[in-house]
Scaffold this motif. Structure first.
Motif, PDB file in Angstrom:
ATOM      1  N   HIS A  51     -54.786  24.285 -24.183  1.00  0.00           N
ATOM      2  CA  HIS A  51     -54.128  24.191 -22.878  1.00  0.00           C
ATOM      3  C   HIS A  51     -53.353  25.467 -22.561  1.00  0.00           C
ATOM      4  O   HIS A  51     -53.369  25.947 -21.414  1.00  0.00           O
ATOM      5  CB  HIS A  51     -53.181  22.994 -22.853  1.00  0.00           C
ATOM      6  N   LYS A  77     -55.011  21.016 -29.442  1.00  0.00           N
ATOM      7  CA  LYS A  77     -55.128  20.723 -28.016  1.00  0.00           C
ATOM      8  C   LYS A  77     -54.112  21.538 -27.222  1.00  0.00           C
ATOM      9  O   LYS A  77     -54.424  22.061 -26.141  1.00  0.00           O
ATOM     10  CB  LYS A  77     -54.912  19.230 -27.787  1.00  0.00           C
ATOM     11  N   GLU A  78     -52.898  21.675 -27.790  1.00  0.00           N
ATOM     12  CA  GLU A  78     -51.836  22.420 -27.117  1.00  0.00           C
ATOM     13  C   GLU A  78     -52.219  23.892 -26.965  1.00  0.00           C
ATOM     14  O   GLU A  78     -51.950  24.521 -25.935  1.00  0.00           O
ATOM     15  CB  GLU A  78     -50.519  22.289 -27.881  1.00  0.00           C
ATOM     16  N   GLU A 113     -61.271  20.336 -23.984  1.00  0.00           N
ATOM     17  CA  GLU A 113     -59.936  20.370 -23.390  1.00  0.00           C
ATOM     18  C   GLU A 113     -59.683  21.719 -22.710  1.00  0.00           C
ATOM     19  O   GLU A 113     -59.111  21.781 -21.616  1.00  0.00           O
ATOM     20  CB  GLU A 113     -58.872  20.123 -24.464  1.00  0.00           C
ATOM     21  N   GLN A 122     -59.059  22.256 -14.073  1.00  0.00           N
ATOM     22  CA  GLN A 122     -58.063  21.496 -13.318  1.00  0.00           C
ATOM     23  C   GLN A 122     -56.882  22.365 -12.894  1.00  0.00           C
ATOM     24  O   GLN A 122     -56.376  22.236 -11.768  1.00  0.00           O
ATOM     25  CB  GLN A 122     -57.584  20.317 -14.160  1.00  0.00           C
ATOM     26  N   THR A 123     -56.442  23.252 -13.799  1.00  0.00           N
ATOM     27  CA  THR A 123     -55.308  24.120 -13.477  1.00  0.00           C
ATOM     28  C   THR A 123     -55.677  25.103 -12.376  1.00  0.00           C
ATOM     29  O   THR A 123     -54.880  25.362 -11.459  1.00  0.00           O
ATOM     30  CB  THR A 123     -54.839  24.886 -14.725  1.00  0.00           C
ATOM     31  N   GLU A 151     -53.993  27.964 -19.344  1.00  0.00           N
ATOM     32  CA  GLU A 151     -52.961  28.221 -18.341  1.00  0.00           C
ATOM     33  C   GLU A 151     -52.707  29.711 -18.168  1.00  0.00           C
ATOM     34  O   GLU A 151     -52.438  30.185 -17.055  1.00  0.00           O
ATOM     35  CB  GLU A 151     -51.680  27.486 -18.732  1.00  0.00           C
ATOM     36  N   SER A 204     -61.856  21.874 -19.463  1.00  0.00           N
ATOM     37  CA  SER A 204     -61.369  20.912 -18.481  1.00  0.00           C
ATOM     38  C   SER A 204     -60.007  21.313 -17.931  1.00  0.00           C
ATOM     39  O   SER A 204     -59.769  21.266 -16.718  1.00  0.00           O
ATOM     40  CB  SER A 204     -61.296  19.520 -19.111  1.00  0.00           C
ATOM     41  N   HIS A 205     -59.101  21.732 -18.836  1.00  0.00           N
ATOM     42  CA  HIS A 205     -57.749  22.073 -18.396  1.00  0.00           C
ATOM     43  C   HIS A 205     -57.752  23.337 -17.540  1.00  0.00           C
ATOM     44  O   HIS A 205     -57.004  23.426 -16.552  1.00  0.00           O
ATOM     45  CB  HIS A 205     -56.836  22.253 -19.607  1.00  0.00           C
TER      46      HIS A 205
END
Length: 736
Positions: free
Chosen positions: A195, A191-192, A231, A238-239, A199, A234-235
């Protein structure tokens, strides 16, 4: 399916040769190596040229746009330390800023022209006047720059021009084949990790000034990594939203929720989980006639976020693409969802007759007829258009030619006219087109009107459809015309008010009643100004007050000047001037501004100008110089100028340039922007949209002792600073 379409397309284009070359090379290379080991003395490699060094983005060179091809390079953020990074920033903000897409069917265009990064990779411009470009921005909501690289970063020229016209721009993240599967496995390992890479992508988009991403995972994904894929999507969404309100992340219809690479060609339960966590879905091309309606039903109140794909090359696409692309558009529009047009560069790549300009206009006219106009301008002041398409055979500044060679730079596009394409050109008495070959008042384009016209007839041509609210201040309309004989060009302005209704004004160079009944008022323009340095050009100007009205349309009116006295009128009648006569006129530019919008350019003392990354070259008796010139205002404020013209003056030993004279120039000197006097700055090098310019391998004659690089700021209304007041950097050649 994007990769499959690309593969199929190899066999329809010259890329077939490249594919076959790579295929046979992979087979023959081991055999060649074996022969070289057995018969090493038979090689004649010593007679061949050494291969060029690999591209090193950290070293100074002509600025280019380029993609990122590995997760390692994405993770390291090495792009931000590249020499090319500052040049790749878009400088034109989207207007209105942070705006959401309108609640209606939208048109997304995915360019995919020859695989990407062709003529458009040269940030400071190239040398191909026939380079591909798009100029029908008023038909587009979202533009995607696509290539088959892992991270496709849109060249700033596309973002600058799209933003100028109100169009959002997306880059592409794509994984393909075995290499793409390995990349996905690493990206989605935790997951990390998901993300982190999301980013990194968001950082790139925000830093470079474009508006989001198209996600195209064309590989099978392990079912156990699907949660991390969600993830990632979605991330990233959102970011992007938190970093850049109004941004977009669009999912491509490829991988399903169970990890299979299975194109659904509609929105359904297998791809909707990704649609739910992003801003939209780009549906694959091989859909059936009822799929748009079914997709709209699944999307519910988000039906406009569903973009049904159309492949212009026509490979299995509904309606056949190509010259019947509008068949698919009609079905999509009827079912009230959005459309995604893939590879409109088909017109260019397949060399559709009779020429690119004509074929391009004809193809986009089909889109307009089916889909309608989605962007309008002018919306804000100042407004300026010189009809430049970002390519041409010359460049002019205020009517004087400064460059007489081929060039291309999409960043140079100004607002493009909404020209109507007529099915039967022979039915028109006057042909209207953006012409790169005729003389230009500014840039490399113009609007040329050519044909025949009867004495008391006129021809009206749509130029712009606007949404410009007119406030309390008078608004100045200015335009430049070059014409032959009694050919005249006026402007028809249509205004609208909820209280007063519609009103049409005619701006004309003389009082005329030959068609005044068509207008509510005729405004005779101020005494036209003739440019001393640009023979033949006439500047027309008028101030208009229409407080409370909105400017909705600008049209060009072609008419013939009538005799001014009765004697001439009688003589004209005897010569039967009612018969059609040749008509020729060129519209050079249009600008609209208020009286308070005159730009005060800071003097040269307000700037810090530096030269860095100096590199000498050349052979005996001839020097070449490469260097990066950068500039900024001393007060620390970011520059408010959207564009800079760059010149160099070659100064001889102990020579002083007399005021107003030129020294060793290759092109005509640009005139002073304020008073029409000629103030020469030597040789025109190009333009820049950022506060830097790279000069590459500039040849320096032996008699030259120093070089003076002059940076001329230009404002958004088309004005430019007086050259003697502009910032400059002087570089001594002697002793180097």
């Amino acid at each position: 399916m994007l990769r499959l379409l690309y593969f199929l397309r190899l066999f329809k284009t010259r890329r077939t040769l490249l594919y076959l070359h790579n295929f046979f090379t992979s087979i023959l290379k081991p055999i060649t190596n074996l022969i070289a080991k057995i018969m090493p003395n038979q090689s004649d490699d010593h007679n061949s040229d050494p291969p060029p060094p690999p591209f090193d983005p950290s070293k100074p060179s002509i600025p280019i746009s380029y993609p990122i091809n590995s997760l390692e390079d994405l993770d390291s953020a090495s792009y931000f330390t590249s020499f090319h990074y500052p040049f790749n920033k878009s400088t034109v903000p989207l207007h209105p800023p942070n705006s959401a897409l309108p609640p209606r069917p939208r048109l997304l265009v995915c360019h995919d022209m020859q695989g990407g990064y062709v003529d458009d990779k040269w940030i400071q411009g190239g040398h191909n006047s026939g380079a591909y470009a798009i100029w029908h921005w008023y038909l587009i909501d979202v533009f995607v720059y696509f290539s088959h690289n892992l991270v496709t970063l849109p060249p700033p020229c596309w973002t600058n021009t799209a933003h100028r016209h109100g169009v959002k721009v997306l880059g592409t993240f794509i994984t393909e084949w075995d290499e793409g599967a390995a990349i996905c496995k690493k990206l989605l390992s935790t997951k990390e990790s998901a993300h982190k890479y999301a980013e990194r992508l968001a950082e790139l988009a925000v830093a470079l000034g474009f508006d989001g991403w198209l996600l195209n995972l064309e590989v099978k994904v392990d079912i156990g990594q699907i949660p991390n894929l969600k993830e990632f999507v979605s991330h990233l969404t959102q970011t992007m939203h938190s970093s850049l309100p109004g941004s977009l992340v669009i999912w491509y219809d490829s991988v399903t929720i169970d990890g299979e690479l299975s194109w659904q060609n509609q929105l359904n339960e297998k791809n909707k989980p990704f649609f739910d966590i992003s801003d939209g879905i780009f549906i694959n091309y091989t859909w059936k006639e009822d799929y748009p309606k079914l997709s709209a039903r699944v999307a519910g109140d988000r039906k406009f976020d569903v973009y049904l794909g159309i492949d212009v090359f026509g490979r299995g696409t509904f309606g056949g693409g190509q010259w019947t692309t509008n068949v698919a558009l009609d079905v999509i529009k009827k079912d009230d969802v959005s459309a995604a047009v893939f590879a409109p560069g088909w017109v260019y790549e397949t060399k559709q007759p009779p020429d690119f300009q004509t074929a391009q206009n004809r193809w986009w006219a089909l889109v307009e007829k089916s889909w309608g106009i989605v962007q309008k301008y002018p919306k804000v002041l100042p407004f300026y258009s010189n009809f430049d398409q970002g390519r041409g055979n010359h460049i002019s500044i205020d009517g004087a030619e400064v460059l007489s060679t081929q060039w291309n730079n999409i960043s140079s596009q100004s607002f493009q006219p909404f020209l109507e394409c007529v099915d039967d050109p022979t039915s028109k008495t006057i042909d209207v087109r953006v012409d790169c070959s005729e003389v230009s008042f500014s840039g490399g384009g113009n609007l040329t009107f050519k044909g025949t016209l009867e004495a008391k007839a006129y021809v009206s041509t749509r130029l712009f459809l606007g949404e410009l609210f007119m406030g309390g201040l008078p608004v100045r309309f200015t335009y430049s015309v070059k014409s032959e004989g009694n050919s005249q060009v006026g402007l028809s302005l249509e205004f609208s008010s909820e209280m007063e209704g519609k009103k049409k004004l005619l701006l004309a160079s003389q009082e005329t009643n030959q068609f005044s009944s068509k207008f509510d008022e005729t405004i005779v323009l101020h005494q036209p100004t003739k440019s001393e340095t640009a023979p033949g050009w006439v500047i027309q100007e008028s101030n208009i007050s229409m407080n409370g009205y909105t400017l909705t349309e600008i049209r060009a009116i072609c008419y013939r000047k009538q005799p001014e006295n009765s004697e001439h009128k009688s003589e004209a009648r005897s010569k039967t001037t009612q018969d059609p006569a040749e008509y020729f006129a060129v519209l050079g530019h249009i600008s609209i501004s208020t009286s308070v919008q005159n730009t005060e350019f800071p003097p040269s003392t307000s700037w810090i100008v530096e030269g860095k990354d100096v590199e000498w070259g050349g052979s005996q008796g001839s020097k070449t110089l490469s260097l990066k010139i950068s500039w900024k205002l001393k007060d620390g404020w970011s520059s408010r100028f959207p564009r800079y013209n760059i010149y160099v003056e070659k100064l001889k030993k102990q020579a002083v340039r007399p005021q107003g004279r030129k020294l060793e120039i290759r092109a005509l000197a640009p005139p002073n922007a304020r008073n029409g006097k000629t103030e020469v700055a030597g040789e025109y090098l190009g333009e820049s949209q950022v506060e830097a310019f790279y000069v590459s391998d500039f040849i320096i004659p032996s008699a030259i002792s120093s070089l003076k690089y002059i940076i001329q700021p230009c404002d958004s209304g088309g004005a430019s600073q007086v050259l003697d007041d502009a910032p400059f950097f002087q570089f001594n050649v002697e002793g180097q």
